[in-house]
Design an enzyme around this catalytic site. Structure first.
Site, PDB file in Angstrom:
ATOM      1  N   CYS A   7       6.570  21.430 -10.297  1.00 46.14           N
ATOM      2  CA  CYS A   7       7.644  21.852  -9.396  1.00 46.14           C
ATOM      3  C   CYS A   7       7.668  23.382  -9.307  1.00 46.14           C
ATOM      4  CB  CYS A   7       8.963  21.320  -9.956  1.00 46.14           C
ATOM      5  SG  CYS A   7      10.393  21.780  -9.004  1.00 46.14           S
ATOM      6  N   ASN A  34       0.822  -1.211   0.000  1.00 44.53           N
ATOM      7  CA  ASN A  34       0.000   0.000   0.000  1.00 44.53           C
ATOM      8  C   ASN A  34       0.853   1.257   0.000  1.00 44.53           C
ATOM      9  OD1 ASN A  34      -2.129  -1.644  -0.013  1.00 44.53           O
ATOM     10  ND2 ASN A  34      -2.692  -1.379   2.132  1.00 44.53           N
ATOM     11  N   HIS A  50       5.915  -0.726  -2.555  1.00 49.23           N
ATOM     12  CA  HIS A  50       5.564   0.014  -3.778  1.00 49.23           C
ATOM     13  C   HIS A  50       5.635   1.523  -3.586  1.00 49.23           C
ATOM     14  CE1 HIS A  50       3.197  -3.715  -5.408  1.00 49.23           C
ATOM     15  NE2 HIS A  50       4.494  -3.808  -5.597  1.00 49.23           N
ATOM     16  N   ASP A  64      -0.511   4.169   1.210  1.00 43.89           N
ATOM     17  CA  ASP A  64      -1.347   5.108   1.970  1.00 43.89           C
ATOM     18  C   ASP A  64      -0.820   5.450   3.364  1.00 43.89           C
ATOM     19  OD1 ASP A  64      -1.925   2.800   3.492  1.00 43.89           O
ATOM     20  OD2 ASP A  64      -3.807   2.427   2.443  1.00 43.89           O
ATOM     21  N   CYS A 107      14.211  18.044 -11.760  1.00 42.98           N
ATOM     22  CA  CYS A 107      15.295  18.483 -10.862  1.00 42.98           C
ATOM     23  C   CYS A 107      15.334  17.707  -9.555  1.00 42.98           C
ATOM     24  CB  CYS A 107      15.186  19.985 -10.580  1.00 42.98           C
ATOM     25  SG  CYS A 107      13.833  20.422  -9.476  1.00 42.98           S
ATOM     26  N   SER A 109      -4.588  -9.608  -3.470  1.00 42.89           N
ATOM     27  CA  SER A 109      -4.949 -10.660  -4.425  1.00 42.89           C
ATOM     28  C   SER A 109      -3.708 -11.408  -4.892  1.00 42.89           C
ATOM     29  CB  SER A 109      -5.670 -10.045  -5.631  1.00 42.89           C
ATOM     30  OG  SER A 109      -4.807  -9.135  -6.282  1.00 42.89           O
TER      31      SER A 109
HETATM   32  P1  CNA Z   1      -5.948  -5.845  -5.131  1.00 42.68           P
HETATM   33  O1  CNA Z   1      -5.455  -6.640  -6.290  1.00 42.68           O
HETATM   34  O2  CNA Z   1      -6.964  -4.795  -5.390  1.00 42.68           O
HETATM   35  O3  CNA Z   1      -6.535  -6.911  -4.095  1.00 42.68           O
HETATM   36  C1  CNA Z   1      -7.220  -6.520  -2.935  1.00 42.68           C
HETATM   37  C2  CNA Z   1      -7.597  -7.785  -2.177  1.00 42.68           C
HETATM   38  O4  CNA Z   1      -8.144  -7.402  -0.931  1.00 42.68           O
HETATM   39  C3  CNA Z   1      -8.641  -8.636  -2.899  1.00 42.68           C
HETATM   40  O5  CNA Z   1      -8.214  -9.991  -2.873  1.00 42.68           O
HETATM   41  C4  CNA Z   1      -9.921  -8.432  -2.061  1.00 42.68           C
HETATM   42  O6  CNA Z   1     -10.705  -9.609  -1.997  1.00 42.68           O
HETATM   43  C5  CNA Z   1      -9.342  -8.118  -0.697  1.00 42.68           C
HETATM   44  N1  CNA Z   1     -10.179  -7.262   0.146  1.00 42.68           N
HETATM   45  C6  CNA Z   1     -10.856  -6.141  -0.202  1.00 42.68           C
HETATM   46  N2  CNA Z   1     -11.455  -5.585   0.867  1.00 42.68           N
HETATM   47  C7  CNA Z   1     -11.149  -6.386   1.924  1.00 42.68           C
HETATM   48  C8  CNA Z   1     -11.479  -6.368   3.313  1.00 42.68           C
HETATM   49  N3  CNA Z   1     -12.251  -5.405   3.849  1.00 42.68           N
HETATM   50  N4  CNA Z   1     -10.989  -7.347   4.110  1.00 42.68           N
HETATM   51  C9  CNA Z   1     -10.227  -8.342   3.599  1.00 42.68           C
HETATM   52  N5  CNA Z   1      -9.898  -8.422   2.294  1.00 42.68           N
HETATM   53  C10 CNA Z   1     -10.335  -7.454   1.470  1.00 42.68           C
HETATM   54  O7  CNA Z   1      -4.745  -5.153  -4.357  1.00 42.68           O
HETATM   55  P2  CNA Z   1      -3.264  -5.693  -4.062  1.00 42.68           P
HETATM   56  O8  CNA Z   1      -2.807  -4.969  -2.877  1.00 42.68           O
HETATM   57  O9  CNA Z   1      -3.189  -7.154  -4.090  1.00 42.68           O
HETATM   58  O10 CNA Z   1      -2.468  -5.158  -5.340  1.00 42.68           O
HETATM   59  C11 CNA Z   1      -1.275  -4.494  -5.187  1.00 42.68           C
HETATM   60  C12 CNA Z   1      -1.367  -3.037  -5.651  1.00 42.68           C
HETATM   61  C13 CNA Z   1      -2.576  -2.305  -5.168  1.00 42.68           C
HETATM   62  C14 CNA Z   1      -0.228  -2.249  -5.082  1.00 42.68           C
HETATM   63  O11 CNA Z   1       0.581  -1.806  -6.121  1.00 42.68           O
HETATM   64  C15 CNA Z   1      -0.825  -1.042  -4.348  1.00 42.68           C
HETATM   65  O12 CNA Z   1      -0.030   0.105  -4.462  1.00 42.68           O
HETATM   66  C16 CNA Z   1      -2.144  -0.864  -4.992  1.00 42.68           C
HETATM   67  N6  CNA Z   1      -3.177  -0.090  -4.277  1.00 42.68           N
HETATM   68  C17 CNA Z   1      -2.936   0.416  -3.035  1.00 42.68           C
HETATM   69  C18 CNA Z   1      -3.946   1.134  -2.391  1.00 42.68           C
HETATM   70  C19 CNA Z   1      -3.652   1.692  -1.012  1.00 42.68           C
HETATM   71  O13 CNA Z   1      -2.530   2.100  -0.742  1.00 42.68           O
HETATM   72  N7  CNA Z   1      -4.654   1.710  -0.118  1.00 42.68           N
HETATM   73  C20 CNA Z   1      -5.191   1.309  -2.991  1.00 42.68           C
HETATM   74  C21 CNA Z   1      -5.395   0.780  -4.276  1.00 42.68           C
HETATM   75  C22 CNA Z   1      -4.370   0.079  -4.902  1.00 42.68           C
END
Ligand code: CNA
Length: 247
Positions: free
Chosen positions: A151, A105, A122, A107, A133, A193
């Site tokens: 910038c 994430n 990431h 965030d 720059c 995922s």
């Molecule tokens: P993804 O591929 O979107 O998978 C998210 C997973 O979380 C899925 O398998 C869902 O079933 C599961 N899920 C969703 N909500 C819940 C919940 N409440 N409880 C439990 N499980 C849940 O995202 P990944 O993280 O696998 O993919 C990697 C990417 C997403 C990275 O490059 C991140 O930077 C990118 N990303 C980050 C954010 C963030 O920082 N919050 C937001 C969106 C994307």
């Protein structure tokens, strides 16, 4: 009579108590309950924005305005707050049950929740760098500007310090990740995922050194005997795990 989920939770707690070194791999799903959309769930960002059109540095340089349409949704994280799942992970670290978190994430919600040992695999949306720059800006400075922040020194485009699909993982994040994985005998895989490599190879690396997996997800990736699968919402499951673990 105990429910199946309760049995699995007890199994997970007993693994956590026995473990010499537990680490976590988290993804966008741990932050959906903080109001940030993930990528691949129904209604997630990739259902509206094609990853190759919106998720690469090449696309950003070609048509930054277009990529900013997607980034604007993520910049709203500046107001997001950690949920009970993030807070429970921080408590587990404080109590010695979690050595650190590798998060995909961008965030910073684990850090906001109080987690100390967090590897941002990431990158982070907390800061931006000028493509010309290299001047650096905090998110707060950028979000006050219009879309397409530039910038103030040289007027070139600012890029968020996140890793696009066609970029390398920062070397420091890689080495911190492998330090954390070293000796880990238990990995909590939460809200991901597991489709983005190389992060997606972390579970098999831990398994290859004899480690076990606990997965927390609405739609789990690991099935069968490979992992203890706690299917459900991250915040609810973490709250229950923490309550039993820290009794
Ligand atoms: P993804 O591929 O979107 O998978 C998210 C997973 O979380 C899925 O398998 C869902 O079933 C599961 N899920 C969703 N909500 C819940 C919940 N409440 N409880 C439990 N499980 C849940 O995202 P990944 O993280 O696998 O993919 C990697 C990417 C997403 C990275 O490059 C991140 O930077 C990118 N990303 C980050 C954010 C963030 O920082 N919050 C937001 C969106 C994307």
């Amino acid at each position: 009579m105990r429910t199946v989920l309760t049995d699995l939770l007890s199994e997970a707690v007993s693994l956590l108590k026995k473990s010499r070194k537990t680490i976590a791999l988290t993804g966008a799903g741990v932050s959906t309950e903080s109001g940030i959309p993930d990528f691949r769930s129904k209604g997630g960002l990739w259902s509206r924005f094609d990853p190759m059109e919106y998720g690469t540095l090449g696309a950003f340089k070609r048509d930054p305005g277009k990529v900013w349409q997607m980034l604007t949704e993520l910049v709203s994280i500046i107001d997001a707050e950690p949920n009970i799942g993030h807070l429970s992970m921080a408590e587990m670290e404080k109590a010695g049950f979690l050595a650190g978190i590798i998060t995909q994430n961008i965030d910073s919600l684990h850090q906001k929740a109080g987690s100390k040992n967090v590897v941002e695999f990431h990158g982070s949306l907390d800061s931006f760098t000028c493509l010309y720059c290299d001047s650096s800006y905090p998110l707060a400075a950028v979000s006050q500007q219009d879309m397409l922040p530039t910038c103030t020194q040289c007027q070139a485009l600012l890029k968020p310090d996140i890793v696009f699909f066609d970029e390398q993982i920062p070397p420091a994040a890689f080495s911190q990740t492998y330090d954390l994985i070293h000796g880990a005998d238990l990995l909590i895989v939460a809200g991901t995922s597991c489709q983005v490599v190389p992060a997606a190879t972390i579970p098999s690396t831990v398994q290859a050194q004899g480690g076990k997996i606990i997965e927390i997800n609405l739609e789990p990736v690991f099935r069968g005997g490979e992992a203890i699968v706690l299917q459900g919402k991250f915040s609810e499951i973490m709250e229950q795990l923490q309550a039993v673990l820290l009794l």
